[in-house]
Design a protein around this motif. Structure first.
Motif, mmCIF file in Angstrom:
data_model
loop_
_atom_site.group_PDB
_atom_site.id
_atom_site.type_symbol
_atom_site.label_atom_id
_atom_site.label_comp_id
_atom_site.label_asym_id
_atom_site.label_seq_id
_atom_site.Cartn_x
_atom_site.Cartn_y
_atom_site.Cartn_z
ATOM 1 N N LEU A 241 -17.038 83.385 -10.797
ATOM 2 C CA LEU A 241 -16.831 83.718 -9.388
ATOM 3 C C LEU A 241 -16.085 85.041 -9.270
ATOM 4 O O LEU A 241 -15.267 85.379 -10.131
ATOM 5 N N SER A 242 -16.381 85.751 -8.210
ATOM 6 C CA SER A 242 -15.521 86.891 -7.864
ATOM 7 C C SER A 242 -14.581 86.432 -6.770
ATOM 8 O O SER A 242 -14.966 85.668 -5.866
ATOM 9 N N PHE A 243 -13.330 86.871 -6.851
ATOM 10 C CA PHE A 243 -12.275 86.363 -5.961
ATOM 11 C C PHE A 243 -11.486 87.554 -5.445
ATOM 12 O O PHE A 243 -10.734 88.187 -6.187
ATOM 13 N N THR A 244 -11.669 87.873 -4.188
ATOM 14 C CA THR A 244 -10.958 88.993 -3.555
ATOM 15 C C THR A 244 -9.928 88.419 -2.596
ATOM 16 O O THR A 244 -10.257 87.558 -1.773
ATOM 17 N N ARG A 265 -9.298 76.407 -11.589
ATOM 18 C CA ARG A 265 -10.456 75.691 -12.169
ATOM 19 C C ARG A 265 -9.901 74.668 -13.150
ATOM 20 O O ARG A 265 -9.156 75.000 -14.074
ATOM 21 N N THR A 266 -10.243 73.406 -12.935
ATOM 22 C CA THR A 266 -9.768 72.344 -13.803
ATOM 23 C C THR A 266 -10.681 72.199 -15.022
ATOM 24 O O THR A 266 -11.748 72.814 -15.112
ATOM 25 N N ASP A 267 -10.283 71.338 -15.962
ATOM 26 C CA ASP A 267 -10.987 71.231 -17.237
ATOM 27 C C ASP A 267 -12.423 70.754 -17.077
ATOM 28 O O ASP A 267 -13.284 71.048 -17.927
ATOM 29 N N ASP A 268 -12.743 70.008 -16.025
ATOM 30 C CA ASP A 268 -14.106 69.527 -15.831
ATOM 31 C C ASP A 268 -15.014 70.571 -15.187
ATOM 32 O O ASP A 268 -16.179 70.299 -14.887
ATOM 33 N N GLY A 269 -14.504 71.787 -14.948
ATOM 34 C CA GLY A 269 -15.298 72.855 -14.370
ATOM 35 C C GLY A 269 -15.255 72.929 -12.860
ATOM 36 O O GLY A 269 -15.839 73.842 -12.260
ATOM 37 N N THR A 270 -14.541 72.004 -12.208
ATOM 38 C CA THR A 270 -14.437 72.022 -10.751
ATOM 39 C C THR A 270 -13.479 73.134 -10.318
ATOM 40 O O THR A 270 -12.403 73.312 -10.920
ATOM 41 N N VAL A 271 -13.864 73.860 -9.274
ATOM 42 C CA VAL A 271 -13.020 74.919 -8.716
ATOM 43 C C VAL A 271 -12.384 74.396 -7.437
ATOM 44 O O VAL A 271 -13.073 73.884 -6.543
ATOM 45 N N HIS A 272 -11.051 74.564 -7.339
ATOM 46 C CA HIS A 272 -10.293 74.122 -6.168
ATOM 47 C C HIS A 272 -9.683 75.363 -5.511
ATOM 48 O O HIS A 272 -9.066 76.185 -6.194
ATOM 49 N N VAL A 273 -9.839 75.474 -4.210
ATOM 50 C CA VAL A 273 -9.321 76.620 -3.464
ATOM 51 C C VAL A 273 -8.547 76.099 -2.264
ATOM 52 O O VAL A 273 -8.976 75.127 -1.610
ATOM 53 N N VAL A 274 -7.407 76.719 -1.960
ATOM 54 C CA VAL A 274 -6.633 76.364 -0.779
ATOM 55 C C VAL A 274 -6.197 77.637 -0.065
ATOM 56 O O VAL A 274 -5.903 78.661 -0.703
ATOM 57 N N GLN A 475 -21.522 85.157 -8.104
ATOM 58 C CA GLN A 475 -22.273 86.326 -8.543
ATOM 59 C C GLN A 475 -22.699 86.135 -9.991
ATOM 60 O O GLN A 475 -21.949 85.571 -10.792
ATOM 61 N N PRO A 476 -23.878 86.607 -10.376
ATOM 62 C CA PRO A 476 -24.312 86.499 -11.776
ATOM 63 C C PRO A 476 -23.661 87.546 -12.653
ATOM 64 O O PRO A 476 -24.335 88.236 -13.418
ATOM 65 N N VAL A 477 -22.370 87.743 -12.472
ATOM 66 C CA VAL A 477 -21.622 88.710 -13.272
ATOM 67 C C VAL A 477 -20.314 88.070 -13.659
ATOM 68 O O VAL A 477 -19.910 87.050 -13.102
ATOM 69 N N PRO A 478 -19.584 88.645 -14.657
ATOM 70 C CA PRO A 478 -18.291 88.080 -15.041
ATOM 71 C C PRO A 478 -17.325 88.065 -13.866
ATOM 72 O O PRO A 478 -17.475 88.814 -12.895
ATOM 73 N N LEU A 479 -16.300 87.227 -13.963
ATOM 74 C CA LEU A 479 -15.290 87.074 -12.932
ATOM 75 C C LEU A 479 -14.645 88.409 -12.587
ATOM 76 O O LEU A 479 -14.239 89.156 -13.475
ATOM 77 N N ILE A 480 -14.556 88.683 -11.299
ATOM 78 C CA ILE A 480 -13.894 89.908 -10.818
ATOM 79 C C ILE A 480 -12.887 89.484 -9.769
ATOM 80 O O ILE A 480 -13.220 88.716 -8.875
#
Length: 482
Positions: A241-244, A265-274, A475-480
């Protein structure tokens, strides 16, 4: 200290502590000062003489007040004569010893705390401290000890010291200790005294300005270090993910506001955002926002989510807030790990929880942004007790198509005014604004920055409320991180 030979009889000593206003000497037709007995007040001047510039503490139009610290009565006339010969309007005040002078200086600095009925102290432009020859020192606060005590008790005071010829080294040591200048008694005349006083006041003012500048620079550096620690570093390694993110406190010169955000991002691959917003704008609200953000991260790593997580955060809020009127709005996103199976493998599933918070925008590459549904929104944390049946926060199920982008924000971004009237930007205005900037080809950090800049321009200046903005993109690119 030797007598000055001013011709005053022994029965008429000058009393330190009395006020003697010395006016400029009268001028004869030839331009020279008229002669008069030493120690006697001069005649009123026939031509105006510019006064010595005084510090801002005297308000700009008040007299130049000089506090003289003098233990020897017989030297008062000598100093009066120097002031009279200076050609400047100086109001003399006397103090016998450093303790008495320090009390008067402290009293002038604390006018608002003086007891009822106590006369108002005058504010002094400068202090002239007479340092006796070391051989004549008999008091408890003589020489540099007296100067140190004076500067300790009145650190903002401009000080000039006066010494005998044999005390030149003592004068230099006094300047090194904090005095602004020193004069040698029998090498000093009126104009030199006036210049020394002017220099002392201006140098003290310049020193204070420099001190404040250094303090501001150090405070700015410390604030930058604190902000790096108080504002989180998202933990999204491997999420793709890209995160601005952008953060602006509403209060002038504030380090943080009541808004907060985080993403992990937790160990199971889930992303948590607040993203959240504590009502109010003070330091207490900022501290509460940091506490809620840290609690959220800890609870997520402990395995809590959804209703259980929000209920626990409300308990934290109730115990940490300073009054029952304080509440917080939140938006939670839980992004499931992308699936590699089925015909819709590129789509992603997510859950959204709204606690009195504005719904995020779903951005599209080929269409206008749209609000995510908010029909499942629950109350802000802290408005209802946890046992209240209405204190529930249902999950809103979302399907995110390939190349999705989500814009999360606090209400400071949409509550800015549009023009001079009472109209607010609102969510509809934000949708149009973001669409225009996307049509201009702006993405990621440039899109967020330009949007905030236009919101401020429409508002006519900086926004009054805190603003936090997150742009989360697949995005299909590395994390930015922007």
């Amino acid at each position: 200290m030797p007598a000055t030979g001013d011709g005053r009889g022994p029965a008429a000593p000058h009393r330190p502590g009395a006020v003697a206003e010395v006016k400029p000497p009268a001028r004869s037709q030839g331009g020279r000062a008229s002669e008069r007995p030493a120690g006697r007040a001069p005649a009123t001047p026939s031509a105006a003489v510019l006064p010595i510039p005084h510090p801002r503490a005297n308000g700009g139009d008040g007299p130049f007040r000089l506090l003289v610290i003098e233990n020897d009565y017989t030297d008062a006339a000598f100093l009066e004569q120097l002031v009279a010969d200076s050609g400047a309007a100086i109001e003399l005040h006397w103090a016998q010893g450093v303790p008495s002078a320090a009390e008067r200086l402290a009293g002038a600095a604390g006018q608002g705390r003086r007891p009822a009925g106590r006369p108002r102290e005058v504010e002094f432009s400068c202090v002239l401290l007479d340092l006796a020859d070391p051989a004549d020192q008999t008091g408890p606060l003589q020489g540099l000890d007296g100067l140190h005590e004076l500067l300790r008790r009145a650190p903002q005071t401009a000080v000039v010291v006066l010494t005998d010829a044999a005390g030149a080294e003592l004068g230099a040591a006094a300047v090194a200790a904090g005095a602004q200048d020193f004069l040698i008694r029998h090498q000093t005349d009126g104009p030199l005294l006036a210049r020394a006083l002017r220099y002392a006041v201006e140098r003290r003012r310049a020193d204070e300005s420099q001190r404040r500048l250094v303090e501001a620079e150090l405070r700015g550096q410390e604030n930058a270090r604190l902000q790096r620690h108080l504002l989180p570093t998202p933990l999204l390694d491997g999420a793709g993910l890209s995160f601005t993110r952008r953060y602006r406190p509403g209060r002038s010169r504030a380090l943080l506001g009541g808004d907060f955000y985080d993403a992990v991002r937790t160990d199971d691959g889930t992303v948590h955002v607040v993203i959240g917003d504590v009502c109010g704008h003070g330091p207490d609200e900022a501290a509460l926002g940091v506490a809620l953000r840290i609690a959220w991260r800890s609870l997520v790593f402990a395995g809590l989510t959804g209703q259980t997580l929000l209920t626990t955060l409300q308990h934290v809020l109730e115990h940490e807030r300073r009054s029952d009127e304080i509440f917080a709005t939140l938006c939670l996103l839980v992004l499931s790990p992308p699936s590699a199976e089925g015909p819709t493998a590129a789509e992603e599933q997510a859950r959204m929880y709204l606690a009195g918070h504005p719904a995020p925008l779903l951005l599209s590459r080929d269409g206008e942004p749209g609000l995510l549904p908010a029909d499942q929104a629950g109350p802000a944390l802290g408005l209802l007790h946890c046992d209240d049946p209405g204190a529930t926060w249902p999950a809103q199920e979302l399907t995110l198509r390939p190349g999705w982008s989500l814009l999360l924000y606090t209400d400071g971004l949409i509550e800015g005014r549009v023009g001079a009237g009472s109209r607010r930007l609102g969510q509809d205005g934000l949708i149009g604004l973001i669409a225009d900037h996307q049509a201009g080809g702006l993405t990621r950090g440039r899109l967020v920055d330009s949007a905030i800049a236009e919101v401020e321009e429409l508002n006519g200046g900086a926004l009054a409320d805190d603003v936090a903005v997150l742009l989360l993109e697949r995005q299909p690119v590395p994390l930015i991180m922007g």
